[in-house]
Structure formats: C-alpha cells, structure tokens
Motif scaffolding. Sequence first.
Motif: not given
Length: 607
Positions: A525-541
């Motif tokens: 959840e913290r990484l989701k807030k920290a990583i800026p949006r890209q032109l593609f989906e970023v999946v965090i696991q």
Amino acid sequence: MSAKTVKLNQFPPELVRNFSIIAHIDHGKSTLSDRLLEATGTLSDRDKAEQFLDKLQVEKERGITVKAQTASMFHDYNGKTYLLNLIDTPGHVDFNYEVSRSLYACQGAVLLTDAVKGVEAQTMANFYLAFEQDLTIIPVINKVDMASADPERIADQLHKLFDFQYDEIVKTSAKSGLGIQALLDAIVERIPAPQGHTELPLKALLFDSHFDLYRGVVCLIALQDGIIKKGDNISLAQTGESYEVLEIGIMYPDEHQTEALYAGQVGYLIAGMKTVREARVGDTVFHAKKPVTPFAGFKPAKPMVFAGIYPVDNTDFELLRDAIDKLTLNDASVSVEKKSSPALGLGFRCGFLGLLHMDVFRQRLEQEYDLAVIATAPSVLYKVKLAHTGNIVDLESPADFPDPNQIDEVLEPMITGTIIVPKEYLGNMIILCEEKRGKQLDMTYIDDLRIILKYKLPLNEVATDFYDQLKSLSSGYASFDYEEAGYEAGDLVKMDILLNKTPIDALSCVVHREKAYHIGRDLAERLKKAIPRQLFEVVIQAAIGAKIIARESVAPLRKDVTAKCYGGDISRKRKLLEKQKEGKKRMKQMGNVEVPQEAFLAILKRS
C-alpha cells in the motif's frame, strides 16, 4: 587562569584530573559542561553560547550529543592549581560505544541525573560501564531549581539502585550555575590522579580522532607514561608506521598549542597522517625505536542494524566513498562493505549500533559532505543453519538469503531490554513488548511511581519503530536501553517485493511468518502511494517464495483525447464523455461480440 601563562610541565600527574560526564539523553550534560568551562574561565565572553561542546550541525539541530568532545580547564583549590580534562559524552543508547571509549581515558565519571525525571535506562547502563572500568563515580542531581524538581526522591533512587550515600550526592543547576563550584571541588577531592610517570618511555592511548581538510588526521591522546614534544618521532603499534610530531597541545577549549604533553595529561596530536586508516582508535603511541607493551585496545563495537547507503547520482560514488572513510575515522563503530544493487547501483552496506545512529550518519553525509544519498530499509544480522552441511552462515542482507529448501533453521539476534516507565503506563508497555514477541524476565519497583521492566526481545522487532511506539504509548516518559542476548531460532522467512514480477533486492526483508501478511500488505500500500503513474500498469506484489501474499497496482495514465480535440473546453469534454457512456451501453446490448475500433467510433458519431 589562561593556558598561555601556564606551562604544562608545572602539572605533575598528582595535579591532573581526567573525568567524563555520563547521563541519560537530555539530562543536561552539555549545559553542565558549559557551566564548568565558564566557572573556570575557559570560555571567553564571546564563546558563552549554549551547548558550546556540541559542534556538529546535526547536534545543534536535534539538541543531542552525538560525538564525545574533550576540553581542558584549570581550577584553583586549596592554594593549588589543578588541570581538569573533561570529556562530554552522548546519552543515547545508540552512541554507547562513544561513552565506553571515552571512559578509557578517565579515572572518574560524573553521573548526572535529572531532578524531575530521575534515574532512567541509560543512566543505569552508563553507571555499569563506569563501574566495570573501576572508575570513581560522583553522583550529581541536576536541575534542582525547577518547580517540579524532587531531589529527595531522586536521591532515594540513587541510594537504592547504586548504593550511593546521601552525603556523596552533589546537587546542581547547570542552567543557573548553582552548585558548580561544589562539583569542581568534589572532582578534585574524590577523583584519583592518573598513575603516570614522566621518566618512563612514552606510552599514550589514541582514544579518538577526526579528519581536518588542511592538516590531515587530528588524534586525541591520553598519556599514561612519558613525555611527547613537537618534533619527536613516534610510532603506532597497530600499523608500525612512524611519524614526526608537527603539532601538539590541549583542547582549551579549542586546540591550543603547547610545548609538550606529560604523563597523565589529555591532548591532541597532529603528525601529518594523510589517510584515515593510519590512525586507528585504540592504538598505542610510543617513541620510535622505544617500543612498549601496547594497550589491549577497546572492545570492538558490534553493529546491530544494517542498511545500504547509495548515492542518488551514480557518478557521486567516489565522493561517497571518501566521505564515508572520513566519517568512520571518528566513528569506529560503523562497519562498511562495498555492495552493488541492480536497482540502486554501486554503494555500501553499513552496520550501525541503532536506528538513530544510522539516521545521524546519513544526515552527516548530507550536511558535512553535501551528498544526496539513499538509505535502504534497516535489517539485522541473521545466522542460517544449512540443512545438508550443518554449517552456520551469517546473513547481513535479505538478498543473500538461501533457498528455503537449503535451510534447517534461522537464528535471529536477541536483546535484553530494560524499560523504566511510570506505573500508569505499565499496561501499554507490556502490550507493546508482547506484540513485539517479547518474553518478560523481571519487573521491579524503583519507588512508588516508577517500574523497571526487563524483556527479552528479537532485535528485528526493535530495529524498526519500537522506540517511537515506546515514547508515544508512554507520553514520552518511558526510557529504553538494551544489551545483546545471543541468538535464538525463529520462524522467519524472506519476503520479496516484486514490481511487474521483477524482485527488487533493496526492498526485500526478513519477517516472522505470523506477521508476513500484515507487513506485506502495508508495504504494498505504501509503494502504491509512492510510485508515480506510468503509461503502463505497475503491479506491486509481496511474495514468500512462489506464494503471493499481497497485491496492489498503479493504474496506467489515460491518454487525454478530449484536451487535444477540444482545446481543454470542459463543457464539451463532459458532452463527449456522456456520449462515450451511451456507446458503451450499446456495446453491452450487443453481447460479448468483439467490435472493431472503426465500428465503435461509428457508433459514437451516430449518437
């Protein structure tokens, strides 16, 4: 009395006193040091600023002592002038190594206790450090002029815990200067003189050093025997190198050159050392071709917390290496190893005594050397017993964790924690320690108001946010100190963090299996807030082996067609979006039939 008018050879060892001031953090050590320097005329009027001995920017900003500082002063007592060498030490548990190292150069210690807060965890730890080195200890109760002060209750604590007699205790106020002369007299009366002999060969302990940009390495030395003068040829026992003494003197309170230093005295030495590796703290200084039995040296510090330090700009790696070399010169408790990370590039894996130690080290790199650095999440030193061979290997980094099939058991470092807390917060402290997988060892009442708790805790649980929670749950009144307690087997697993199915070594961590799900979800959840949006989906696991235990995703950026088509007209954008919704409804009515893009656009035009 000015040092310029006094030759130090007038001070035989019996007229010298070497002492440290030790206490828990924020009990007034630095302020008391300032008052001692003022009372003896060591500070000039322009130097009479608060916290004179706290010279680092990080010390002034945080209001804490990080680096032990030395100052000499002269005190007249019963018709004689005495040379007093003071070492002001840090109070936080993370800088315990600075305290133990400073005590080697002393014959006595002033144990400072706050008249309001009383005996705290680090007060006890510092007392036993001085007691183990057989130093004479002068108990002092500070801040006795405060409205909420209760010196009688604090005197009872000192008597009960350390067996001090009531008439031994000196009561002072470092802020107002109350009791300062009585303390100076007590230092002369009670602390023994150093047992040195000027006629014996030179033997001096190098107990601290720092790097000067123009003069090279500046060493702080304590002479046990002999005399050292400018122009002498000296050698160091550990390195075997020889040097010519270029400058020598005392800290009065800054560097003040003298003709010589004599047995029992403490001062500084400059000998043209150009690299930080030449002056090892704990080394023995002697005259060239006149070797002596070297000192045993200091008990080496054992790093408790490890973290990676990398430059933000990879081209700054060489600058970072030089800066770390210079900082570790006067902080020998930091261990350094070169590392490379696929995500962060070249950097260093550093070992620290605690989280504050790590944070201060990083801040000094940024402030003193103008470097932008990245510090990875802290971890501790684990031991892994291999299944097939039975060998035990050390693991500083989670990235080095072997395959689970090769592991027989994982051993984690344990500590014995001492918590001193007001009784109204006892329940909060017990709950906190139980949540951190602690086992209660002892509970003792100091008096009617405060309790000493002893817990055995995994270091991994303490190395994150334990101290912050302890202060928060006790409204800042609880104090904490710890010591090593060996290793114990635990149900520990390596948790990887994957970005688009690629593991990131810098984000990996070792966690207890029961807590893995909550920690993994929180990280994702913290990484989701920290990583800026890209032109593609970023999946965090978050994953343990092949099992995914938490998942979040950062949605891709949507191409802003409406802004291009209509020049940013909001009303026309809204109309188009409504038409798009209608078009999607018609597509649903058509069923799951795949509609070509041209047909979809035609539907939008007709609507």
